[in-house]
Design an enzyme around this catalytic site. Structure first.
Site, PDB file in Angstrom:
ATOM      1  N   LYS A 163     -13.807   0.495  -4.446  1.00  0.00           N
ATOM      2  CA  LYS A 163     -14.893   0.883  -3.534  1.00  0.00           C
ATOM      3  C   LYS A 163     -15.944   1.688  -4.287  1.00  0.00           C
ATOM      4  O   LYS A 163     -17.142   1.465  -4.122  1.00  0.00           O
ATOM      5  CB  LYS A 163     -14.346   1.730  -2.383  1.00  0.00           C
ATOM      6  CG  LYS A 163     -13.601   0.941  -1.345  1.00  0.00           C
ATOM      7  CD  LYS A 163     -13.302   1.854  -0.158  1.00  0.00           C
ATOM      8  CE  LYS A 163     -12.270   1.240   0.748  1.00  0.00           C
ATOM      9  NZ  LYS A 163     -11.741   2.198   1.701  1.00  0.00           N
TER      10      LYS A 163
ATOM     11  N   HIS B  27       7.957 -26.730  -1.623  1.00  0.00           N
ATOM     12  CA  HIS B  27       7.354 -27.871  -2.316  1.00  0.00           C
ATOM     13  C   HIS B  27       6.225 -27.425  -3.241  1.00  0.00           C
ATOM     14  O   HIS B  27       5.469 -28.258  -3.741  1.00  0.00           O
ATOM     15  CB  HIS B  27       6.839 -28.890  -1.289  1.00  0.00           C
ATOM     16  CG  HIS B  27       7.950 -29.435  -0.435  1.00  0.00           C
ATOM     17  ND1 HIS B  27       8.572 -30.639  -0.673  1.00  0.00           N
ATOM     18  CD2 HIS B  27       8.591 -28.886   0.630  1.00  0.00           C
ATOM     19  CE1 HIS B  27       9.536 -30.818   0.225  1.00  0.00           C
ATOM     20  NE2 HIS B  27       9.566 -29.770   1.027  1.00  0.00           N
TER      21      HIS B  27
ATOM     22  N   GLU C 281       0.825  -1.212   0.000  1.00  0.00           N
ATOM     23  CA  GLU C 281       0.000   0.000   0.000  1.00  0.00           C
ATOM     24  C   GLU C 281       0.857   1.259   0.000  1.00  0.00           C
ATOM     25  O   GLU C 281       0.417   2.321  -0.418  1.00  0.00           O
ATOM     26  CB  GLU C 281      -0.915  -0.009   1.232  1.00  0.00           C
ATOM     27  CG  GLU C 281      -2.377   0.065   0.865  1.00  0.00           C
ATOM     28  CD  GLU C 281      -3.312  -0.057   2.053  1.00  0.00           C
ATOM     29  OE1 GLU C 281      -4.387  -0.613   1.851  1.00  0.00           O
ATOM     30  OE2 GLU C 281      -2.983   0.385   3.166  1.00  0.00           O
TER      31      GLU C 281
HETATM   32  O1  PA5 Z   1      -3.571   1.297   5.796  1.00  0.00           O
HETATM   33  C1  PA5 Z   1      -4.716   1.680   5.660  1.00  0.00           C
HETATM   34  O2  PA5 Z   1      -5.040   2.860   5.820  1.00  0.00           O
HETATM   35  C2  PA5 Z   1      -5.845   0.720   5.283  1.00  0.00           C
HETATM   36  O3  PA5 Z   1      -5.406  -0.518   4.928  1.00  0.00           O
HETATM   37  C3  PA5 Z   1      -6.794   0.587   6.438  1.00  0.00           C
HETATM   38  O4  PA5 Z   1      -6.112   0.081   7.552  1.00  0.00           O
HETATM   39  C4  PA5 Z   1      -7.974  -0.312   6.118  1.00  0.00           C
HETATM   40  O5  PA5 Z   1      -8.559   0.050   4.908  1.00  0.00           O
HETATM   41  C5  PA5 Z   1      -9.015  -0.217   7.217  1.00  0.00           C
HETATM   42  O6  PA5 Z   1      -9.425   1.102   7.379  1.00  0.00           O
HETATM   43  P1  PA5 Z   1     -10.222   1.568   8.628  1.00  0.00           P
HETATM   44  O7  PA5 Z   1      -9.392   1.364   9.839  1.00  0.00           O
HETATM   45  O8  PA5 Z   1     -10.534   3.004   8.389  1.00  0.00           O
HETATM   46  O9  PA5 Z   1     -11.479   0.719   8.688  1.00  0.00           O
END
Ligand code: PA5
Length: 435
Positions: free
Chosen positions: A426, A312, A291
């Site tokens: 989304k 394996h 990310e």
């Molecule tokens: O790193 C991030 O910001 C995302 O992966 C969030 O952790 C994930 O989408 C969950 O978001 P939230 O804590 O707002 O539900």
């Protein structure tokens, strides 16, 4: 650094990257360091994690311990509802620092409730099976969502809240819900209105950088793991990875080497581990780097392999397939348990030559042999050696990767602290759902 520290071992990389190349990148690494520490780079509004182990208040940690103690007394089952950065850190720590089969242990041996996760998928089957397992057991839930609007945990929370209210009534349910969320948002509002026990995710710490806040620490403390030791390890990490400049900073060296490999076409990094308890740590690491770096049509694709199991299955590809990957091995020097291999009177399997050696000894040879084979097959190998898996080393390791990821992202020329790409699916999903 002393010999009891986490070691970044680069001896197997010399055929692929020369020291002169690392040296030539040093000025860029230093520039990335300055940009980060002067809060001048992209994403500077999300740097709350930087030095967090030094700044986070003692009262916060004490409150987490106090609430965790109450949960341990009250609950037979504790369900953590969250996705991405809101569950992977906790899950990784529980697996690495707890018993491999924690939930299956009898209560006296566990000392705390069984811990399960929900809200990390959209599967009604999983949810239903989890309910069946919980049955009539005393339940406490921790809903974790920084935004408070993420669909998966929001839906799971709807189900769990309804179930708790049906079972315990509105007031009883309130006493069994803990919300960990941002300073504003739908969940914060609800928590205020209902009077839930609440923890705050700091606005300047993104989800994937939040494991050392209540997001990760509360579930871990519920399992009885020493979170003060985790934070002490992370503080040690700050000292090592914030204060030292290149070339002495191992986190910066890791960031530099992976970028040099990337520039040579090694676009996939495999995190290889040799203990199954690392499975969710790898998932946490994948999110952290994936990310943070995968944007602007750039980035190293982070993947994981669990050795020797995956030798394996994927071993053939790594050894012999398309040459666009490198491996970072995460090696645990001293596992929590080791066992002697028994001597058999009849050596039917021909393995008596291993008798009285330990399983970990064999695992170590598998690791060394694999690194040799992969290096010879054109796969560069980096290695991170963890002396043993204690809460302290866990905290240090988390900080090592967080710091390396930030520097690596700046070397790549991206903003390591946003995630604009996550919105695309989304938007489509909600548009389709509203049709
Ligand atoms: O790193 C991030 O910001 C995302 O992966 C969030 O952790 C994930 O989408 C969950 O978001 P939230 O804590 O707002 O539900």
């Amino acid at each position: 650094m002393n010999s009891n520290d986490i070691v970044f071992d680069t001896h197997a990389i010399s055929d692929f990257v020369g020291e002169h190349e690392v040296k030539a990148l040093e000025a860029q690494v230093l520039a990335a360091h300055e940009k980060l520490h002067r809060y001048e780079g992209p994403g500077r509004e999300y740097l709350g994690w930087l030095g967090w182990p030094l700044h986070c208040g003692r009262e916060e940690v004490e409150q987490i311990i106090r609430v965790a103690r109450q949960v341990r007394e009250k609950a037979e089952v504790f369900v953590v509802i969250g996705i991405g950065g809101s569950y992977l850190g906790a899950r990784s720590a529980l697996d690495l620092l707890g018993h491999s089969l924690y939930n299956q242990l009898p209560k006296e041996k566990r000392g705390g409730p069984q811990i399960y996760f929900a809200g990390c998928n959209l599967s009604a089957t999983y949810l239903t099976h989890l309910w069946e397992l919980i049955g009539e057991k005393e339940l406490v839930i921790n809903v974790i969502s920084k935004s408070g609007t993420t669909l998966e945990p929001a839906l799971a929370f709807r189900f769990f809240r309804t179930m708790l209210e049906q079972r315990y009534g509105k007031i009883g349910a309130r006493e069994r819900i803990i919300a960990t969320t941002g300073e504003t948002g739908a969940l914060r509002q609800l928590a205020r209105q209902e009077g839930y026990e609440t923890f705050t995710v700091p606005g300047d710490i993104g989800g994937r950088y939040s494991v050392l806040t209540a997001v990760g620490l509360l579930p871990v403390a519920v399992a009885g793991i020493d979170i003060n030791a985790i934070m002490a390890g992370a503080r040690h990490g700050c000292k090592l990875y914030d204060e030292d400049r290149p070339p002495n900073n191992p986190a910066y060296r890791y960031a530099a080497l992976r970028q040099l490999l990337y520039r040579k076409g090694k676009i996939i990094e495999l995190l290889a581990t040799y203990e199954p308890s690392f499975l969710y740590f790898t998932e946490w690491w994948k999110q952290l780097f994936g990310e943070s770096e995968g944007k602007d049509q750039k980035g190293i694709y982070p993947a994981g392999v669990n050795f020797t199991t995956d030798l394996h299955s994927l071993g053939q590809f790594i050894q012999d397939g398309y040459r666009n990957l490198f491996v970072t091995t995460l090696w645990l020097d001293k596992p929590p348990v080791d066992r002697d291999i028994p001597l058999l009177t009849e050596d039917m399997d021909g393995l008596n030559f291993l008798a009285h050696k330990t399983m970990h000894y064999v695992n170590g040879k598998a690791c060394a042999g694999t690194i040799m084979a992969h290096s010879a097959g054109g796969v560069p190998n980096l290695k991170i050696i963890i002396p043993e898996m204690t809460p302290r080393y866990y905290g240090q390791l988390v900080y090592f990767f967080e710091k390396a990821c930030a520097i690596s992202g700046y070397l790549l020329g991206v903003n390591p602290f946003d995630q604009p790409g996550v919105e695309a699916y989304k938007n489509n999903m909600f548009a389709l759902l509203r049709e």
